[in-house]
Design an enzyme around this catalytic site. Structure first.
Site, mmCIF file in Angstrom:
data_model
loop_
_atom_site.group_PDB
_atom_site.id
_atom_site.type_symbol
_atom_site.label_atom_id
_atom_site.label_comp_id
_atom_site.label_asym_id
_atom_site.label_seq_id
_atom_site.Cartn_x
_atom_site.Cartn_y
_atom_site.Cartn_z
ATOM 1 C CG LEU A 62 -1.961 -1.208 1.413
ATOM 2 C CD1 LEU A 62 -2.539 -0.996 2.682
ATOM 3 C CD2 LEU A 62 -2.910 -1.206 0.042
ATOM 4 C CD GLU A 88 -9.664 -4.012 6.252
ATOM 5 O OE1 GLU A 88 -8.309 -4.330 6.227
ATOM 6 O OE2 GLU A 88 -10.322 -4.293 5.302
ATOM 7 C CE LYS A 103 0.826 -0.896 6.787
ATOM 8 N NZ LYS A 103 1.965 -1.474 7.418
ATOM 9 C CG ASP A 142 4.487 -4.355 12.584
ATOM 10 O OD1 ASP A 142 4.841 -4.425 11.430
ATOM 11 O OD2 ASP A 142 5.464 -3.817 13.396
ATOM 12 C CD GLU A 174 0.150 -8.339 8.275
ATOM 13 O OE1 GLU A 174 1.393 -7.950 8.378
ATOM 14 O OE2 GLU A 174 -0.516 -8.428 6.996
ATOM 15 C CE1 TYR A 205 -4.712 -7.600 3.997
ATOM 16 C CE2 TYR A 205 -4.357 -8.487 6.262
ATOM 17 C CZ TYR A 205 -3.865 -8.340 5.006
ATOM 18 O OH TYR A 205 -2.479 -8.620 4.501
ATOM 19 C CE LYS A 216 3.549 2.458 8.382
ATOM 20 N NZ LYS A 216 5.065 1.744 8.002
ATOM 21 C CB CYS A 249 26.450 7.728 45.436
ATOM 22 S SG CYS A 249 24.984 8.651 45.001
ATOM 23 C CB CYS A 281 25.744 11.591 48.152
ATOM 24 S SG CYS A 281 25.759 9.726 48.262
ATOM 25 C CB CYS A 300 23.056 5.408 46.913
ATOM 26 S SG CYS A 300 23.803 6.847 48.145
ATOM 27 C CB CYS A 302 21.804 9.980 48.600
ATOM 28 S SG CYS A 302 22.292 10.626 46.903
#
Length: 669
Positions: A84, A114, A116, A118, A177, A229, A317, A411, A414, A429, A434
């Site tokens: 597409l 619809e 899309k 993945d 899909e 689909y 998209k 740390c 501190c 720590c 601190c």
């Protein structure tokens, strides 16, 4: 650029896109994000349009995907499986609508929308209702025979359902899909990590890699699914519209996506796109956009195809969840519990419509597992409101100049020594004074879901701590106007607004107060369980580990965190100072509530309430919210576009409520 420069750039783009096609379609191991691939392809198409003398029938702009793997038998598609054309902005969709209506010579067109998905596009062939052949899309004209693997996917019918109202076609080609859900993908990667196998980069690659296994037993163990689909060749049945075809698919026994919608004009198309985009992160499988199709088949035939795409369909998209960028440095942050978290400083990149400059690396084990180095080219992901993270390193892009990273022994805030407790992945720590921990605890205490002190943000907290105005959360309730007015950008009005917000926070619900304390491993849900069990703060402060373990959902680690927190004299003094400052915790009154013991499940979109509001309403009346369908659910509330959960609820015979019926129940429980 001049003609010679354009020719050179076109050749570069074709070479790059051919290689990325090979990585994506053949190896199932892409080196760049989908968004970057789309940009390269669009640049090539623009150049070919500007310089038509350089057009080539073998250009990636004229093809779909790549050739089949040699291990599979090649299958010819009766009707090409074209890809597409993509739209990235609303204006492109409006232009598509204008172009369609102009070519057809009509004033209005119905569209089918619809999602899309993945995944991996496949074609299923049925002869006289029996499944006979399944193939990948391949290059659009020739695919790979994966029939045996597709037979392992339980949602693919082996024979069509015979409904007396509709005929069975002599030959039916169905496009769909194949995908793996988000939860199943996570479980698959966890298993692979335990067995030392390389992890899949994303659900799309996991699904594609699973379908294209030479051993069907491997495919069968991957929990794959499918949505169908589109038609290929259809013999023996005559249909007028695409929407009608989808209805037939459902009756024949195919799985059709519940978010399909018939739109009467382009305005409805835009509205449905916005609806799907907003719920994208709640859908249990990955989608990267919507697909817009002209509904009438005769209109589709009249519009035809151009190059690699049909003129009658468009992929609108979403902004990418993933992007490619470079780690320019790695720094270490210290949180309110003392946890040291490595953070990648990134070359700025737009992900999901937001500029991302930083991404969490979680912990040193995660850095080691993903083999992350400073200077690496990486894929960065940001889904919804989730903190951006580095998904994986593109090691092929390494130059040898990358630098390894090691967590600090002290740390960074501190300077005190840090420790990594046995069995934990995080260094901490141990200095409770601190400044980073103090700031983090104050920010959490004031956050919206805790004490909800409006206006007390990160910058202001930094000033308050750095200038020693406050040393812990209890000091907030002893702030004077002079204390605040001395800070930068705090005029009289903003100072008074903050004091008002602090005063307004003095009557918190018990659950919110527990959550605000920031007890390690205690989130909102556990806070609610504790509030329900103990009733007041004094009882909770004296709770024993043994009794805590009798509460469902509280295990040894959480119980130990709670008792350790309240054993600390400093924490007890902080709570006493908060209460002495006039904070009055609101406790629930004893007594049975109207919906005690009942469980509600919400599916689809509610018009009058958000899901979060609906949950709070039923919980306030004593009920609970379920996240999945089971016989333990008492009521299923159906919103708009309710999906498979509604079908499952009906199968189990659960009580179904419309939104109006649910609202009436809330008014008269």
């Amino acid at each position: 650029m001049d003609k010679e420069q354009a020719k050179k750039r076109i050749e570069e783009l074709r070479k790059d896109l051919d290689y990325h096609n090979y990585r994506y379609y053949v190896l199932d191991n892409p080196l760049i994000s989908d968004a970057e691939y789309d940009r390269l392809l669009r640049e090539l198409m623009d150049l070919e349009e500007a310089y038509p003398e350089f057009l080539s029938p073998n250009s990636p702009s004229r093809r779909v995907g790549a050739k089949p793997l040699e291990e599979f038998t090649a299958v010819a598609h009766t009707i090409p499986m074209l890809s597409l054309q993509n739209a990235m902005a609303p204006g492109e969709v409006v232009e598509f609508d204008k172009r369609v209506k102009k070519l057809l010579g009509v004033e209005n067109v119905d569209y089918v929308m619809e999602v899309k998905i993945d995944g991996l596009a496949v074609e299923l062939v049925y002869l006289n209702g029996e499944f006979t052949l399944g193939s990948t899309r391949g290059d659009g004209f020739m695919g790979e025979d994966i029939t045996q693997n597709l037979r392992t996917i339980k949602s693919i019918p082996m024979r069509l359902l015979r409904d007396h109202d509709i005929p069975i076609p002599d030959r039916l080609e169905v496009r769909g899909e194949v995908y793996i859900g988000k939860k199943e993908f996570q479980e698959l990667n966890e298993k692979r990590a335990l067995s030392g196998e390389p992890l899949f980069a994303n659900p799309r690659n996991a699904g594609a890699g699973s379908v294209r296994q030479l051993d069907p037993k491997i495919t069968a163990g991957r929990k794959l699914n499918i949505f169908c689909y589109a038609p290929g060749e259809l013999v023996g049945v005559s249909l007028i519209t695409h929407f009608h075809f989808l209805e037939y698919l459902r009756k024949w026994g195919f799985r059709v996506n519940p978010f399909v919608k018939l739109c009467r004009n382009i305005e409805e198309v835009m509205a449905h796109y916005a609806y799907i985009r907003d719920m994208r992160d709640t859908i249990p499988y990955e989608i990267d956009g919507t697909v817009i199709k002209v509904n009438r088949f005769d209109y589709q035939a009249a519009l035809g195809t151009v190059s690699r795409s049909p003129r009658w369909a468009l992929a609108f998209k979403f902004e990418a969840h993933e992007e490619t960028t470079i780690i320019e440095d790695i720094v270490v942050q210290v949180g309110r519990t003392g946890a040291l978290t490595p953070v990648a400083l990134l070359r700025p990149v737009m992900v999901s419509g937001v500029e991302v400059k930083r991404a969490t690396l979680h912990n040193e084990d995660e850095i080691r597992r993903k083999d992350i180095m400073v200077g690496d080219t990486v894929i960065v992901s940001r889904a919804g409101d989730v903190i951006p993270e580095v998904v994986r390193v593109i090691k092929e892009q390494r130059t040898g100049k990358e630098l390894s990273f090691a967590m600090p022994e002290t740390c960074p805030v501190c300077g005190e020594k840090v420790v990594r407790p046995p069995g934990e992945a995080i260094r901490r720590c141990v200095n409770i004074n601190c400044p980073a921990q103090i700031k983090g605890s104050i920010e959490h205490f004031a956050s919206k879901r805790a004490m909800d002190i409006d206006g007390l943000g990160e910058k202001l907290v930094e000033q308050l701590v750095d200038k020693s105005v406050i040393r812990d959360v209890s000091d907030l309730y002893y702030l004077s106007k002079n204390d605040i007015a001395s800070l930068e950008r705090m005029a009289d009005k903003s100072t008074q607004n903050l004091l008002n917000a602090i005063a307004a926070s003095k009557k918190p619900a018990f659950q919110r107060f527990i959550y605000a304390l920031g007890i390690r491993n205690v989130g909102e849900h556990i806070s609610g369980l504790l509030a329900e069990r103990y009733g007041n703060i004094e009882k909770l402060m004296e709770a024993s580990e043994g009794v805590l373990l009798t509460i469902p959902e509280i295990g040894p680690e959480v119980a130990n965190s709670i008792t350790a927190f309240f054993r600390d004299e400093k924490n007890r003094e902080t709570i006493e100072r908060i209460l002495a400052a006039g904070v009055e915790i609101e406790y629930k009154k004893e007594g049975r509530k109207p919906l005690d013991g009942l469980t509600f499940l919400f599916t689809g979109t509610l018009k009058a309430l958000t899901r979060e509001e609906a949950r709070k309403r039923v919980e306030a009346l004593g009920a609970k919210q379920a996240s999945s369908v089971s016989k333990k659910v008492n009521f299923v509330v159906l919103g708009e576009e309710a999906g498979s959960k509604a079908d499952r609820a009906r199968e189990l015979g659960l009580k179904i409520l419309s939104e109006d019926e649910f609202l009436r129940m809330l008014q008269n429980p």
